[in-house]
Design a protein around this motif. Structure first.
Motif, mmCIF file in Angstrom:
data_model
loop_
_atom_site.group_PDB
_atom_site.id
_atom_site.type_symbol
_atom_site.label_atom_id
_atom_site.label_comp_id
_atom_site.label_asym_id
_atom_site.label_seq_id
_atom_site.Cartn_x
_atom_site.Cartn_y
_atom_site.Cartn_z
ATOM 1 N N ASN A 1 0.852 -1.175 0.000
ATOM 2 C CA ASN A 1 0.000 0.000 0.000
ATOM 3 C C ASN A 1 0.899 1.239 0.000
ATOM 4 O O ASN A 1 1.591 1.508 0.987
ATOM 5 C CB ASN A 1 -0.906 0.002 1.231
ATOM 6 N N GLU B 1 6.722 9.464 4.563
ATOM 7 C CA GLU B 1 6.006 10.686 4.248
ATOM 8 C C GLU B 1 6.443 11.275 2.908
ATOM 9 O O GLU B 1 5.677 11.976 2.254
ATOM 10 C CB GLU B 1 6.218 11.719 5.369
ATOM 11 N N CYS C 1 -6.202 10.219 -4.361
ATOM 12 C CA CYS C 1 -6.786 10.949 -3.242
ATOM 13 C C CYS C 1 -8.302 10.883 -3.364
ATOM 14 O O CYS C 1 -8.870 11.319 -4.369
ATOM 15 C CB CYS C 1 -6.317 12.402 -3.242
ATOM 16 N N CYS D 1 0.261 4.186 0.395
ATOM 17 C CA CYS D 1 -0.143 5.199 1.369
ATOM 18 C C CYS D 1 0.433 4.937 2.756
ATOM 19 O O CYS D 1 0.326 5.791 3.647
ATOM 20 C CB CYS D 1 -1.663 5.264 1.464
ATOM 21 N N ASN D 2 1.026 3.751 2.944
ATOM 22 C CA ASN D 2 1.610 3.406 4.237
ATOM 23 C C ASN D 2 3.116 3.564 4.252
ATOM 24 O O ASN D 2 3.780 3.118 5.195
ATOM 25 C CB ASN D 2 1.254 1.961 4.619
ATOM 26 N N CYS E 1 -5.494 9.413 1.214
ATOM 27 C CA CYS E 1 -4.772 8.607 0.233
ATOM 28 C C CYS E 1 -5.361 7.199 0.178
ATOM 29 O O CYS E 1 -5.741 6.621 1.193
ATOM 30 C CB CYS E 1 -3.298 8.547 0.617
ATOM 31 N N SER F 1 -1.297 5.597 -6.411
ATOM 32 C CA SER F 1 -2.198 5.988 -5.326
ATOM 33 C C SER F 1 -3.110 7.086 -5.836
ATOM 34 O O SER F 1 -2.883 7.685 -6.890
ATOM 35 C CB SER F 1 -1.407 6.469 -4.102
ATOM 36 N N CYS G 1 -2.408 14.996 -0.297
ATOM 37 C CA CYS G 1 -3.828 15.094 -0.616
ATOM 38 C C CYS G 1 -4.419 16.339 0.027
ATOM 39 O O CYS G 1 -3.887 16.855 1.024
ATOM 40 C CB CYS G 1 -4.579 13.852 -0.111
ATOM 41 N N VAL H 1 4.320 9.299 0.191
ATOM 42 C CA VAL H 1 2.867 9.409 0.239
ATOM 43 C C VAL H 1 2.437 10.695 -0.469
ATOM 44 O O VAL H 1 2.985 11.770 -0.199
ATOM 45 C CB VAL H 1 2.364 9.408 1.696
#
Length: 263
Positions: free
Chosen positions: A187, A193, A215, A189-190, A205, A213, A199, A196
């Motif tokens: 993932n 920073e 938003c 989004c994990n 995310c 990914s 958004c 990622v």
């Protein structure tokens, strides 16, 4: 002379409609015409309904399942995955949910299909959990080929092709024989920073395929940068759209009528 004329007027009656050939009455013909018209309208509505149904509805197999002859090869990740699930079955080159259609495609084996590029209908396999593309003269896969493949957990590609999204998009990347196994989609989004995506304030995310990914607006926000709040005004939108459509139709009808009435 007055009496015979009066009598003649009294005996006068409008002519009765003559029967059609074969003794049929014009009213019966109009009834049959109305019934035929109703049947034609029903047939047209049925045809429109069939055209509006999504491809694969009613248990139709996806086109990808028959894009390559024969069943999945023995020992492929698709065959093994399908054999391990009691609720799935092989359907051509696909593993699908038992008794289901396109929307429940779980696996796709396109190995040894002489593919130099991905099929045009490849996006139909976006819900697949396992994919096998080995033994194909594939070049590097175009960016975005696996956009939306959020369920994909096992992908086997030729050794000449890297895992989509890079090795960082997968938990484990191994090679065996002539294939490269990309396993365990991460993932994005994990991650850290820096990786990622940034958004808007009212969005979060969400994964969108290997290395991708997106938003998504958090309810009840929507619109550009999720700045609008509340549900989308469907009644207002439909009423405005209907009014504009009716006005344009009337304008076109009036224009065509004037052209038809002209010399």
């Amino acid at each position: 002379m007055a009496e015979p004329l009066a009598a003649a007027r009294g005996r006068f009656a409008p002519p009765r409609p003559s029967p059609l050939p074969g003794g049929a009455h014009p009213g019966a013909a109009s009834e049959r015409g109305g019934a035929a018209g109703s049947g034609a309208v029903a047939s047209l509505l049925l045809l429109l309904l069939l055209l509006l149904l999504p491809p694969g509805a009613g248990g139709t197999p996806p086109r990808l399942c028959g894009s390559c002859p024969g069943p999945p090869r023995n020992g492929s990740v698709v065959a093994q995955f399908c054999a391990s699930r009691a609720d799935s079955e092989l359907w051509g080159r696909c593993c699908v949910g038992r008794g289901s259609g396109r929307q429940h495609l779980l696996g796709l084996d396109l190995s040894s299909c002489s593919l130099r590029a991905l099929p045009s209908a490849f996006s139909e396999a976006a819900a697949a959990v396992v994919l096998d593309l080995t033994e194909n003269p594939l070049a590097a896969l175009p960016d975005g080929s696996f956009l939306g493949f959020t369920q994909l957990q096992q992908l086997v590609v030729p050794l000449s092709v890297p895992c989509p999204g890079g090795s960082g998009a997968w938990e484990e990347v191994t090679t065996y024989g002539s294939g490269r196994l990309c396993q365990g989609q991460r993932n994005p989004c994990n991650g850290s920073e820096e990786l990622v995506p940034l958004c808007p304030e009212n969005a979060a995310c969400a994964p969108d395929g290997p290395g991708f990914s997106q938003c998504l607006c958090a309810g009840p926000f929507h619109g550009y940068k999720c700045l609008r709040q509340g549900a989308f005004p469907v009644p207002l939108f439909c009423s405005v759209l209907g009014t504009v459509t009716a006005a344009l139709s009337l304008a076109l009808w009036g224009t065509q009528r004037r052209h038809a009435a002209g010399p």
